[in-house]
Each structure stands twice: as structure tokens, then as C-alpha cells.
Motif scaffolding. Structure first.
Motif, PDB file in Angstrom:
ATOM      1  N   VAL A  56      40.452  22.442  60.989  1.00  0.00           N
ATOM      2  CA  VAL A  56      39.446  23.135  60.198  1.00  0.00           C
ATOM      3  C   VAL A  56      38.062  22.787  60.723  1.00  0.00           C
ATOM      4  CG1 VAL A  56      40.815  23.244  58.077  1.00  0.00           C
ATOM      5  CG2 VAL A  56      39.370  21.270  58.487  1.00  0.00           C
ATOM      6  N   ASN A  57      37.109  23.693  60.507  1.00  0.00           N
ATOM      7  CA  ASN A  57      35.723  23.339  60.798  1.00  0.00           C
ATOM      8  C   ASN A  57      35.055  22.917  59.492  1.00  0.00           C
ATOM      9  OD1 ASN A  57      35.013  25.693  59.442  1.00  0.00           O
ATOM     10  ND2 ASN A  57      34.812  26.892  61.315  1.00  0.00           N
ATOM     11  N   CYS A  58      33.797  22.554  59.546  1.00  0.00           N
ATOM     12  CA  CYS A  58      33.136  21.997  58.360  1.00  0.00           C
ATOM     13  C   CYS A  58      33.003  23.017  57.224  1.00  0.00           C
ATOM     14  CB  CYS A  58      31.778  21.417  58.727  1.00  0.00           C
ATOM     15  SG  CYS A  58      30.611  22.624  59.350  1.00  0.00           S
ATOM     16  N   LYS A  59      33.076  24.311  57.538  1.00  0.00           N
ATOM     17  CA  LYS A  59      32.932  25.339  56.505  1.00  0.00           C
ATOM     18  C   LYS A  59      34.245  25.682  55.829  1.00  0.00           C
ATOM     19  CE  LYS A  59      28.959  27.221  58.793  1.00  0.00           C
ATOM     20  NZ  LYS A  59      28.582  27.992  59.950  1.00  0.00           N
ATOM     21  N   THR A  60      35.367  25.352  56.444  1.00  0.00           N
ATOM     22  CA  THR A  60      36.674  25.720  55.878  1.00  0.00           C
ATOM     23  C   THR A  60      37.492  24.500  55.445  1.00  0.00           C
ATOM     24  OG1 THR A  60      37.673  25.752  58.083  1.00  0.00           O
ATOM     25  CG2 THR A  60      36.802  27.847  57.237  1.00  0.00           C
ATOM     26  N   ILE A  61      36.841  23.393  55.163  1.00  0.00           N
ATOM     27  CA  ILE A  61      37.540  22.187  54.715  1.00  0.00           C
ATOM     28  C   ILE A  61      38.136  22.456  53.327  1.00  0.00           C
ATOM     29  CG2 ILE A  61      37.258  19.775  54.034  1.00  0.00           C
ATOM     30  CD1 ILE A  61      35.057  19.595  56.163  1.00  0.00           C
ATOM     31  N   PRO A  62      39.438  22.201  53.148  1.00  0.00           N
ATOM     32  CA  PRO A  62      40.082  22.537  51.875  1.00  0.00           C
ATOM     33  C   PRO A  62      39.674  21.598  50.737  1.00  0.00           C
ATOM     34  CG  PRO A  62      41.606  21.374  53.281  1.00  0.00           C
ATOM     35  CD  PRO A  62      40.373  21.607  54.101  1.00  0.00           C
ATOM     36  N   ASP A 106      37.560  14.572  52.846  1.00  0.00           N
ATOM     37  CA  ASP A 106      36.977  15.914  52.879  1.00  0.00           C
ATOM     38  C   ASP A 106      35.512  15.893  52.451  1.00  0.00           C
ATOM     39  OD1 ASP A 106      37.747  15.209  50.298  1.00  0.00           O
ATOM     40  OD2 ASP A 106      38.400  17.208  49.746  1.00  0.00           O
ATOM     41  N   LYS A 107      35.170  15.048  51.495  1.00  0.00           N
ATOM     42  CA  LYS A 107      33.782  14.973  51.024  1.00  0.00           C
ATOM     43  C   LYS A 107      32.862  14.430  52.111  1.00  0.00           C
ATOM     44  CE  LYS A 107      35.255  14.401  46.291  1.00  0.00           C
ATOM     45  NZ  LYS A 107      36.544  13.806  46.080  1.00  0.00           N
ATOM     46  N   ASP A 108      33.326  13.408  52.838  1.00  0.00           N
ATOM     47  CA  ASP A 108      32.532  12.843  53.934  1.00  0.00           C
ATOM     48  C   ASP A 108      32.345  13.868  55.052  1.00  0.00           C
ATOM     49  OD1 ASP A 108      32.361  10.434  52.568  1.00  0.00           O
ATOM     50  OD2 ASP A 108      34.083   9.550  53.610  1.00  0.00           O
ATOM     51  N   CYS A 109      33.392  14.632  55.343  1.00  0.00           N
ATOM     52  CA  CYS A 109      33.302  15.653  56.393  1.00  0.00           C
ATOM     53  C   CYS A 109      32.287  16.727  56.022  1.00  0.00           C
ATOM     54  CB  CYS A 109      34.662  16.292  56.634  1.00  0.00           C
ATOM     55  SG  CYS A 109      35.825  15.217  57.483  1.00  0.00           S
ATOM     56  N   ARG A 110      32.282  17.140  54.763  1.00  0.00           N
ATOM     57  CA  ARG A 110      31.318  18.152  54.331  1.00  0.00           C
ATOM     58  C   ARG A 110      29.890  17.621  54.439  1.00  0.00           C
ATOM     59  NH1 ARG A 110      34.870  18.629  50.175  1.00  0.00           N
ATOM     60  NH2 ARG A 110      36.362  20.308  50.473  1.00  0.00           N
ATOM     61  N   SER A 111      29.676  16.370  54.051  1.00  0.00           N
ATOM     62  CA  SER A 111      28.316  15.817  54.095  1.00  0.00           C
ATOM     63  C   SER A 111      27.845  15.592  55.532  1.00  0.00           C
ATOM     64  CB  SER A 111      28.230  14.519  53.288  1.00  0.00           C
ATOM     65  OG  SER A 111      29.021  13.522  53.894  1.00  0.00           O
TER      66      SER A 111
END
Length: 131
Positions: free
Chosen positions: A88-94, A114-119
Motif C-alpha cells: 500500500v502507499n500512504c494514501k491507501t493504508i487500511p 498504520d498510524k505511524d505510516c500515515r503521519s
């Protein structure tokens, strides 16, 4: 020879909390240690210890239970398997269970939630979901 050691670790944890065990031992590796560390930081387990057995070592994962002896972990699911990798890329993280659960993702900056990846704005391989 084991084809998917991460799935083996998650299955051992799942079987242990269903059997109401206090701890479970899994063969150690760097990625399993990082997954166990994320489980500890997010409150899914009580403690994680490395046991040196003279070979590769073992990770002892102490499971966490609630007041009425119910497991804190409701479910564990392996997402990316050796025969079918899921990236997944940062925009499609489940979002796991609408944000109540945690997705563990292997990125170029290490194994992250997932939260760390989004931030941080990074994507990677989705290893598993925990809720």
C-alpha cells in the motif's frame, strides 16, 4: 523448513490466548521482535522477553487479559503471505475495524503501525492486522 514464520508467530499467539495461556514462546527473528514490540507498545500484550537458548533464541510473549479473564486481542489476521504480497502507499493504508485495530506495515523506515505510516507519509507491505 517453515515457509511463513510470521504467520506461525501469529498462529501461536492466537492459539495461546484462546487457550488462556499466560505466555507463549516463538522462535526469535528481527522482524518478529519488531512485531512483538509494536504489540507491546499498543497494549495488546503485557511484556516481551528474549530468551537465549544457544541457537537463534526465543521470544517469550506475555499475554494480556481483562478483568473477566477475556483476552485483550480479539483477532489476528495475516494479510501479506509469501504467495500474495500486499503493498500500500500512504494514501491507501487500511483502517482496521474502523480505527480500533492496528495494521502492522513493513516500510523502508522499519516496521510501523498504520498510524505511524500515515503521519510519516510512507507505505509498504501490510504484514498483519490486530484488533
Amino acid at each position: 523448513m517453515m515457509t511463513d514464520p510470521i504467520a506461525d508467530m501469529l498462529t501461536r499467539v492466537r492459539n495461546a490466548y484462546r487457550a488462556k495461556k499466560m505466555h507463549v514462546d516463538v522462535p526469535a527473528s528481527k522482524i518478529k521482535a519488531q512485531i512483538a514490540k509494536i504489540m507491546l507498545e499498543n497494549g495488546y500484550v503485557l511484556n516481551v522477553k528474549f530468551l537465549d537458548d544457544g541457537l537463534q533464541g526465543k521470544l517469550r510473549i506475555y499475554l494480556k487479559y481483562g478483568k473477566q479473564n477475556e483476552s485483550v486481542i480479539e483477532g489476528v489476521k495475516r494479510v501479506s503471505v509469501p504467495s500474495r504480497r500486499v503493498y500500500v502507499n500512504c494514501k491507501t493504508i487500511p483502517r482496521v475495524m474502523g480505527g480500533y485495530g492496528t495494521a502492522i506495515i513493513s516500510t523502508s523506515q522499519g516496521v510501523l503501525t498504520d498510524k505511524d505510516c500515515r503521519s510519516l507519509g510512507v507505505g509498504g507491505e501490510v504484514l498483519c492486522h490486530i484488533w
